[in-house]
Design a protein around this motif. Structure first.
Motif, short mmCIF file in Angstrom:
data_model
loop_
_atom_site.label_atom_id
_atom_site.label_comp_id
_atom_site.label_asym_id
_atom_site.label_seq_id
_atom_site.Cartn_x
_atom_site.Cartn_y
_atom_site.Cartn_z
N GLY A 13 70.91 29.54 1.50
CA GLY A 13 71.10 28.61 0.40
C GLY A 13 70.10 27.49 0.32
N VAL A 14 69.25 27.35 1.34
CA VAL A 14 68.22 26.31 1.32
C VAL A 14 67.03 26.82 0.51
CG1 VAL A 14 66.68 24.87 2.71
CG2 VAL A 14 68.94 25.50 3.60
N GLU A 15 66.55 25.99 -0.41
CA GLU A 15 65.41 26.39 -1.22
C GLU A 15 64.13 26.19 -0.41
OE1 GLU A 15 63.25 25.28 -5.47
OE2 GLU A 15 65.40 24.83 -5.19
N LEU A 16 63.62 27.28 0.13
CA LEU A 16 62.44 27.26 0.99
C LEU A 16 61.20 27.68 0.22
CD1 LEU A 16 63.92 29.06 4.13
CD2 LEU A 16 63.57 26.61 3.87
N ARG A 17 60.07 27.14 0.64
CA ARG A 17 58.78 27.53 0.07
C ARG A 17 57.88 27.94 1.24
NH1 ARG A 17 60.58 22.85 -1.91
NH2 ARG A 17 59.17 21.51 -0.72
N GLN A 18 57.61 29.23 1.35
CA GLN A 18 56.74 29.73 2.42
C GLN A 18 55.42 30.18 1.83
OE1 GLN A 18 57.03 32.48 6.34
NE2 GLN A 18 57.75 33.50 4.50
N GLU A 32 58.20 24.86 3.62
CA GLU A 32 58.62 23.54 3.15
C GLU A 32 60.01 23.63 2.53
OE1 GLU A 32 55.58 21.04 1.08
OE2 GLU A 32 54.55 22.98 0.91
N ALA A 33 60.70 22.49 2.56
CA ALA A 33 61.99 22.38 1.89
C ALA A 33 62.24 20.91 1.57
CB ALA A 33 63.12 22.92 2.77
N GLY A 34 62.97 20.66 0.50
CA GLY A 34 63.36 19.30 0.18
C GLY A 34 62.29 18.50 -0.53
N THR A 35 62.67 17.28 -0.90
CA THR A 35 61.77 16.34 -1.55
C THR A 35 61.93 14.98 -0.89
OG1 THR A 35 63.44 15.79 -3.21
CG2 THR A 35 61.88 17.54 -3.76
N GLY A 36 61.04 14.07 -1.23
CA GLY A 36 61.10 12.74 -0.65
C GLY A 36 59.95 12.49 0.30
N PRO A 37 60.07 11.50 1.19
CA PRO A 37 59.00 11.22 2.14
C PRO A 37 58.72 12.46 2.99
CG PRO A 37 60.66 9.48 2.17
CD PRO A 37 61.21 10.58 1.34
N ALA A 38 57.44 12.71 3.27
CA ALA A 38 57.07 13.90 4.04
C ALA A 38 57.42 13.71 5.51
CB ALA A 38 55.59 14.18 3.89
N LEU A 39 58.02 14.73 6.10
CA LEU A 39 58.29 14.81 7.52
C LEU A 39 57.72 16.13 8.03
CD1 LEU A 39 59.59 14.19 10.27
CD2 LEU A 39 61.78 15.00 9.32
N VAL A 40 56.68 16.04 8.85
CA VAL A 40 56.02 17.23 9.39
C VAL A 40 56.47 17.41 10.84
CG1 VAL A 40 53.81 18.32 9.90
CG2 VAL A 40 54.05 16.86 7.87
N MET A 41 56.95 18.61 11.16
CA MET A 41 57.50 18.89 12.48
C MET A 41 56.62 19.93 13.17
SD MET A 41 61.56 18.74 11.51
CE MET A 41 62.01 17.82 12.99
N VAL A 42 56.27 19.63 14.43
CA VAL A 42 55.25 20.40 15.15
C VAL A 42 55.87 21.01 16.40
CG1 VAL A 42 52.88 20.35 15.98
CG2 VAL A 42 53.65 18.59 14.37
N ALA A 60 66.25 18.33 5.01
CA ALA A 60 65.71 18.51 3.66
C ALA A 60 66.50 17.73 2.61
CB ALA A 60 65.66 19.99 3.29
N LYS A 61 67.69 17.25 2.97
CA LYS A 61 68.45 16.41 2.05
C LYS A 61 67.85 15.01 1.93
CE LYS A 61 72.74 18.81 3.26
NZ LYS A 61 74.05 18.68 3.98
N GLU A 62 67.02 14.64 2.90
CA GLU A 62 66.45 13.30 2.96
C GLU A 62 64.93 13.27 2.84
OE1 GLU A 62 68.37 10.67 3.16
OE2 GLU A 62 70.30 11.57 3.72
N PHE A 63 64.28 14.38 3.20
CA PHE A 63 62.81 14.39 3.32
C PHE A 63 62.21 15.67 2.73
CE2 PHE A 63 64.62 12.22 7.05
CZ PHE A 63 64.04 10.96 6.92
N ARG A 64 60.92 15.60 2.48
CA ARG A 64 60.14 16.80 2.23
C ARG A 64 59.75 17.35 3.60
NH1 ARG A 64 53.96 17.03 -0.32
NH2 ARG A 64 53.62 19.29 0.05
#
Length: 285
Positions: A13-18, A32-42, A60-64
């Motif tokens: 159900g999560v709108e993902l962009r691969q 990627e998922a979500g909108t808002g401030p970018a959060l990049v996880m490594v 993704a409810k709070e961040f891109r």
């Protein structure tokens, strides 16, 4: 969060962009998922972006949210050269450029934390807030370096469900959470053509020759100006909570929080606490 059943169960159900992006000439797998401030996880050594599959839905409810396979890892391209910390950091900045992200929060686990911290020190204008999640053997213990090399190379050279399971279980305090799905996912990555060469390049920083220029020190850590959270666990196999206090001294103004009952992958073992801690810190609370 509901009980973990599968990666796609967590992401249903999560709108993902691969997609695959060109990051300074390196074909890089990005989700990627979500909108808002970018959060990049490594992710960490020998890892892949699915390391964060249990966190994407709520973050993704709070961040891109941006998760990606580092150079040489997962399903990204694998140039034949040592993957040193500066090289992986430059690749991280190139991913930001490819995605038109001027400034982002960074959260890195293990090797990914080291890479994120180096990026924050050398590209301060590109980093908002910084989370270093069990960033891995900060005191350069030879036995940890040797053990990581041995288990990682064995998982590739003698690739089987058992050898890969042993490597993945090392990350966990509760080893019952290592599912067949997770093992099979990593086995598929580790059996790609040429991955033995890639793994040798990934493990380059476990050799002192390649590690020495990038060891944790005040010389470069003092350049980190982003508000920084050190997110540790009480069962991290690479570094004790006492060692985390050393890193707290190196990074000005950093703060330390400990997740109990987890090993090197708190994002998987304690996803609710991991996610809540991120949201609170990244929102400045």
């Amino acid at each position: 969060m509901e009980q973990h059943v599968s990666i796609w169960g967590d992401l249903a159900g999560v709108e993902l962009r691969q997609r695959t992006v060109d990051a300074a000439g390196i074909a890089t797998r990005v989700v990627e998922a979500g909108t808002g401030p970018a959060l990049v996880m490594v992710h960490g050594t020998g890892g892949h972006l699915e390391a964060y599959s249990r966190n994407i839905r709520d973050l993704a409810k709070e961040f891109r949210i941006v998760v990606y396979d580092m150079a040489g890892h997962g399903h990204s391209a694998k140039p034949d050269r040592p993957y040193t910390i500066d090289y992986l950091s430059d690749h991280l900045i190139a991913v930001l450029d490819a995605l038109d992200i001027e400034k982002a929060h960074l959260s890195g686990e293990s090797l990914g934390g080291w890479v994120a911290a180096w990026a924050a020190a050398h590209h301060p204008g590109r980093v908002d807030r910084l989370v270093l999640n069990t960033p891995g053997n900060i005191t350069n213990k030879p036995e940890v370096m040797a053990g990581l090399k041995e288990s990682s190379m064995k998982a590739v050279r003698e690739a089987s469900r058992q050898s890969v399971r042993t490597r993945v279980e090392w990350l966990f305090h509760d080893k019952s959470l290592v599912t067949d799905e997770l093992v099979d996912l990593r086995l598929r990555i580790y059996t790609q053509p040429g991955f033995e060469t890639a793994m040798r390049n990934i493990l380059a920083v476990q050799d002192w020759e390649h590690r020495r220029p990038y060891v944790w020190s005040s010389q470069w850590c003092s350049r980190i100006v982003a508000p920084t959270l050190l997110l540790w666990t009480d069962h991290d196999p690479t570094a004790s909570v006492e060692e985390a206090a050393l890193l707290k001294e190196l990074i000005p103004g950093s703060r330390l929080e400990v997740i109990e009952g987890a090993g090197h992958w708190p994002q998987w073992e304690k996803p609710d606490q991991f996610t809540e801690t991120h949201i609170r810190f990244l929102k400045g609370k």
